[in-house]
Design an enzyme around this catalytic site. Structure first.
Site, short mmCIF file in Angstrom:
data_model
loop_
_atom_site.label_atom_id
_atom_site.label_comp_id
_atom_site.label_asym_id
_atom_site.label_seq_id
_atom_site.Cartn_x
_atom_site.Cartn_y
_atom_site.Cartn_z
N GLU A 258 0.83 -1.20 0.00
CA GLU A 258 0.00 0.00 0.00
C GLU A 258 0.87 1.25 0.00
OE1 GLU A 258 -2.85 -0.17 3.15
OE2 GLU A 258 -3.96 -1.78 2.17
N ARG A 274 -1.49 -10.84 3.30
CA ARG A 274 -2.74 -11.61 3.27
C ARG A 274 -3.55 -11.19 2.06
NH1 ARG A 274 -6.24 -7.49 4.63
NH2 ARG A 274 -5.45 -5.92 6.07
#
Length: 613
Positions: A258, A274
């Site tokens: 991110e 994940r």
């Protein structure tokens, strides 16, 4: 080869993983808390194992119980989903130590990246150790986990200690780890991320970008792929940083890197080791099943050398049981009906008749539209959500539709401050003015055995409804020709469908009633009694619980007789894994204090009373 997968999670993500497993011929095992005994994920799995208790700390965060459940049920693999233990290296090791296959990255990679502080160190970024006025605003962030929990924006130095304490408490409750850190807060940047997938043979894919800038309380609301408006050079930089982060920890499996994009530059935020909530938009544009690929990687298969090419555009909206106009307060109750038109994907952990409880995240579903262009995908999703049947507690459905149609979003000019700027206009009431009449006519037909006509001059029938916070009175008459209303032609009326014509325009209204709650198309109303119930009245200055939950804290030194200021925090409720601050409604004196830490409250419970001075 994997034969049976236990999903160490609940709700929507568990159901979504089970769907892929069924398609691949793989058996499924669910775990469920006492609160989830009748939940959809527990019903659709081939086998289900109870985790005694209701809170996450007692159930879905108990790795030891989950491993025992997998062994007892005969599973040979564990998929963690997202949230809970999905980024817990100790749990990954416990799964492997039990002889089970872990469907996720190596524990060492999780350990390196699951702590946001260590991840930043790997990428050469240092968090703030000492905060000064010059550093403001700053972001307090949980080192473990995500989803906006344990996160606070601090704009005043005097608030830092209190926000640190609140963030630690929330992070400990959600993730079992109260570590937090502080970093600079970049105003109005874009939240952009890169989906990666790596195998154990040295191949790392960058599966395109996603934009997740529309957020509330640091949780994503609308996501899309690919991220619009990025230059080729910026996109390449994002890919390079994402792949570098994966290779730095010998990553394997699905993950997300991110970034905050501001001033044409990408600033590394974190790596989520994940599957992400928003993974369906990447699946749609790349034509892949990321869960199936996770399973293949866990079985040791190699990826193709090059990732699939992206095609078209996809947009996802998260449907929450919440009140956006009231501090995003979560809502609970019976979900009577959830249905969307054909043509879009709906991932959900609920079916008609399920109850939305207080213990977990209030997300009901994710709606995903895929089309050749961004404009077409946005239009498809907004139209489908507008026509969807969402009967039950208040949701953010109207907010989603308005957000998707907002000029800032359609032009691709959104950033993380979108809701800070536009929430009032996006939540301004705009109910259908004919909805109360349609509700009254449907009710009249449904309750009348012979259509309601009497061979006598008839006085108008009167019904009252609450709609968008206001009371509406409806008048209609029974005549020889049927039901009539002033200024409106009643073309058709029965218990479920009313057709009205006003000013030459004919419109259809689908009506559903559940007790005193009435849904007319996308408008929700509450049928009011003929006479108000005096027992529901409260004294001015009363603080009522806006949601069911637990009183976790009362302001230090707060007792009856204490002088308080309007807006001053008095107590905190925990509901659906988030803390909610209850403030003084007026400046005055606390005359009554009913709330005590640990107390369970329901919606409308009287917490305290402040007498105005």
């Amino acid at each position: 080869m994997i034969s049976t997968v236990l999903v160490a999670n609940r709700g929507e993500i568990a159901c979504r993983i089970f769907r892929t497993c069924r398609e691949l011929g793989i058996g499924t095992v669910a775990v469920y808390s006492d609160a989830d005994e009748n939940a959809l994920h527990a019903r659709v799995a081939d086998a289900a194992v109870r985790l005694p208790g209701a809170t996450p700390a007692e159930t879905y965060l108990r790795g030891d119980l989950i491993v025992k459940a997998a062994v007892a049920a005969g599973a040979d693999a564990v998929h963690p989903g997202y949230g809970f233990l999905s980024e817990n290296a100790g749990f990954a090791r416990a799964v492997a130590d039990a002889g089970l296959t872990w469907i996720g990255p190596p524990p060492e990679a999780i350990e390196a990246m699951a702590s946001k502080t260590r991840a930043k160190e790997l990428m050469g970024i240092a968090p703030l150790d000492q905060v000064t006025e010059a550093d403001l605003p700053v972001l307090v962030k949980a080192a473990a986990g995500g989803g906006g929990r344990g996160m606070r924006v601090v704009r005043h130095l005097a608030d830092l200690d209190a926000e640190l304490a609140a963030a630690r408490a929330e992070a400990a409750s959600a993730f079992g780890d109260g570590e937090v850190f502080v970093e600079p807060y970049v105003e109005n940047g874009r939240h952009v991320e890169v989906q990666i997938l790596a195998d154990t043979h040295g191949t790392v894919w960058a599966l395109g970008t996603r934009d997740c800038s529309l957020q509330r309380r640091h949780q994503k609301v609308i996501e899309e792929a690919p991220a619009p408006g990025l230059t080729a050079s910026l996109t390449e930089d994002l890919y390079e940083q994402a792949i570098r982060a994966a290779r730095a920890v010998d990553y394997a499996g699905a993950g997300t890197v991110e970034f905050l994009v501001a001033d044409g530059k990408a600033h590394f935020l974190e790596m989520n080791t994940r599957l992400q909530v928003e993974h369906p938009v990447t699946e749609a544009v790349c034509g892949v099943d990321l869960v199936a690929l996770q399973l293949r990687v866990a079985e040791g298969h190699a990826l193709e050398t090059d990732p699939p090419r992206a095609r078209g555009h996809a947009v996802e909206a998260r449907l929450y049981a919440e009140d956006p106009a009231n501090g995003w307060a979560p809502q609970t109750g019976r979900l009577h009906r959830l249905a969307v038109p054909d043509g879009i994907r709906l991932d959900t952990g609920y079916t008609d008749g399920d109850d939305i409880g207080v213990h977990y995240d209030p997300m009901l579903a994710k709606a995903v539209a895929h089309a050749p262009t961004r404009t077409e995908a946005i239009r498809l999703l907004a139209g489908a959500l507008e026509r969807a049947a969402v009967h039950g507690p208040l949701t953010n459905r109207d907010l989603l539709v308005r957000s998707l149609r907002h000029e800032e979003f359609t032009a691709g000019r959104m950033d993380t401050g979108f809701y800070d700027r536009h929430l009032p206009e996006l939540t301004a009431p705009a109910p259908d003015p004919l909805a109360p009449l349609a509700a009254a006519l449907a009710d009249a037909h449904g309750r009348s055995r012979f259509g309601g006509w009497r061979n006598l001059p008839s006085q108008p029938q009167v019904k009252r409804y609450a709609m968008a916070g206001e009371e509406h009175e409806v008048r209609y008459r029974h005549t020889r020709t049927g039901l009539t209303a002033d200024g409106v032609r009643v073309v058709h009326a029965d218990a479920r469908l009313v057709v009205l014509e006003a000013d030459g325009v004919r419109r259809r209204y689908e009506v559903a009633r559940y007790g005193d709650r009435v849904h007319v198309n996308a408008t929700a109303l509450t049928a009011l009694p003929r006479f108000p119930d005096p027992t529901t009245q409260h004294a001015p200055g009363s603080l009522l619980a806006p949601m069911p939950g637990t009183v976790v804290r009362v302001a230090e030194g707060l007792t009856e007789g204490t002088a308080v200021q309007a807006g001053q925090p008095l107590l905190w409720l925990e509901a659906m894994k988030m803390e909610h601050k209850i403030t003084a409604p007026v400046t005055g004196t606390l005359t009554t204090l009913h709330a005590v830490p640990g107390q369970q409250v329901t919606v409308g419970s009287l917490l305290a009373v402040v007498g105005e001075t």
